[in-house]
Design an enzyme around this catalytic site. Sequence first.
Site, short mmCIF file in Angstrom:
data_model
loop_
_atom_site.label_atom_id
_atom_site.label_comp_id
_atom_site.label_asym_id
_atom_site.label_seq_id
_atom_site.Cartn_x
_atom_site.Cartn_y
_atom_site.Cartn_z
N CYS A 112 50.62 -0.88 35.27
CA CYS A 112 49.64 -0.77 34.04
C CYS A 112 49.97 -0.74 32.94
O CYS A 112 49.71 0.04 32.55
CB CYS A 112 48.54 -1.35 34.11
N ASN A 370 23.74 -19.65 33.27
CA ASN A 370 23.13 -20.47 33.73
C ASN A 370 23.93 -21.84 33.12
O ASN A 370 22.99 -23.21 33.60
CB ASN A 370 21.62 -21.22 33.29
N GLU A 445 34.16 -18.85 31.52
CA GLU A 445 33.80 -18.16 33.19
C GLU A 445 34.61 -17.48 33.96
O GLU A 445 34.27 -16.57 34.71
CB GLU A 445 33.42 -19.66 32.98
#
Length: 474
Positions: A112, A370, A445
Site C-alpha cells: 500500500c 435502516n 452503502e
Amino acid sequence: MAQHGCGGSWRGQRGLELGIRIPRPLGHGPSRFIPEKETIQVGSEDAMMHTLFADSFATLGRLDNVTLVMVFHPQYLESFLKTQHYLLQMDGPLPLHYRHYIGIMAAARHQCSYLVNLHVNDFLHVGGDPKWLNGLENAPQKLQNLGELNKMLAHRPWLITKEHIEQLLKTEENSWSLAELIHAVVLLTHYHSLASFTFGCGISPEIDCEGGHTFRPPSVSNYCLCDITNGYHGVDDIHASPAASIPTTESVCEVEALMEKMKQLQECRDEEEASQEEMATRFEREKRESMFVCSSEDEESAPTRDVSRHFEDTSYGYKDFSRHGMHVPTFRAQDYSWEDHGYSLVNRLYPDVGQLLDEKFHIAYNLTYNTMAMHKDVDTSMLRRAIWNYIHCMFGIRYDDYDYGEINQLLDRSFKVYIKTVVCTPEKTTKRMYDSFWRQFEHSEKVHVNLLLVEARMQAELLYALRAITRYMT
C-alpha cells in the site's frame, strides 16, 4: 466568471514560460471507484462533518482522501480519527518515530504505497532516521524482530503462538515490554486493516503525494492522444460502471431478492433452531467453501522494491487453512472473545485504547440508516452480522450461536469475491470487483461495507495475537 474558468491553464502556460513545471492532479476526486460528484464536497458539508474535517486537518496537517471517503459515515469517522490520533500522537509505550515506522511496515505488507508514503513523511517529520527507510535491515534489531509477527498477522494470523510472543519479550537487549508489544500489535492491525479500506474504496493519492499528480499540460479537451491510445476517453469514462445511476431491472431484482431472503430467514429462525451439531457442520462447510472463493483476476503480483524494502520475505502471503495439508483448529469465540478477554488485556497494558477500539468496533457493527438501496425502514442487522461473521469464518473464528447457513443465502459469489479480496489480498482489488457487487446500492452503502470489513479484519487479527499473549502470560 469566464476568466476564473481558464485561470488554471493560464497559470500552466505562464509556468511553462518561466520554466516551472506545474503539477496537476492525476485522478478526479478522492476515490478511483466513486465519481467525484457523488462524494461529499468540501464546503458543502454539514456542521458535524465540518468539525471532523477540522479535527482531521489539525491532527494530520492535511485533509486526506481516506477522510473524504469515510465522511460518508461521520459517526464512524469521528471514532476512527480519535483512535488513530491516540495511537500515533498521545502518550504511549512507543516513541513517535517507532509508531510511524511500524505503520510503514504494516502498510508495506499489502504493497500500500499510499499509506507507506504518508508515514514516510510523518516518520521524517518526527525526527526518524532516514537510513531506516533504505530497508528493514537498516532499522534497529528490535524493529526487525517484529517482522515475523507483522507478516503472520497480515496474512496468516492463525499461526501465531505464545512462542512467537516469548521470542519478542525475551531477546535480551532488543526485547519488547508487554506494553510496547500491545501498542505495536494494535498499530500493525490498524494499518493492515486501513490498507484494506484504501484498496477496497479505491483511494487516490493526494496531489502532493507520489502517484497523485502529473506535469503533463492539459489540452483543450482535458485529454491527449496518449489517453486515447490507453483507452481513456475523458472524465466520465473512468467512472462508467455497472453501478451507474440508471437502474437496471436485473439489479433492482437483486435488491428485492435479498430482502425476500432476509424475510424468509427471519421466519425460519422464529419457527425452528438447528441443533449444535448441525450449526458446527454448517460452519465447517462455510469455512471450507471460503477457500475456493477467488477472483478470475487473482494473480500473483510481485511487490515493487520501493515498498517491499520495508519488510522481509516478500513471497509470504495469504494462504487458505487447508492448502498443502495444513490443518488449523477452529477458534471458538466462546473460549476467547474481544468482549470477555481481549478488551481488558489491551486496556490494562495500554490504558484507554481498549475503550477506543471497543467503541469503534461497536459503531461499525451497529451502524445503520435502516435503508437498502432505494428501500427505507429496513432492519439490516441480519445482513451486517452475515458480513462480519463471514470475515471471521475466513479466519477460522466460530460463534456457536450463529447459523452459518445464512451466509450462503445472503452473500452471493461476486460479493464474497470482493470481501475475500479486500480482507485477505487487498492489493488485488479492482474497480470491476467493486462495481460487480450490490449494483443498485449507493456508494455510501459500499463504503459502509468496507467499514465492516476493516473492523472485522482488525478484530480477527487482534484476537489471535491477544490470545497468544494471554497464553504466554499464564
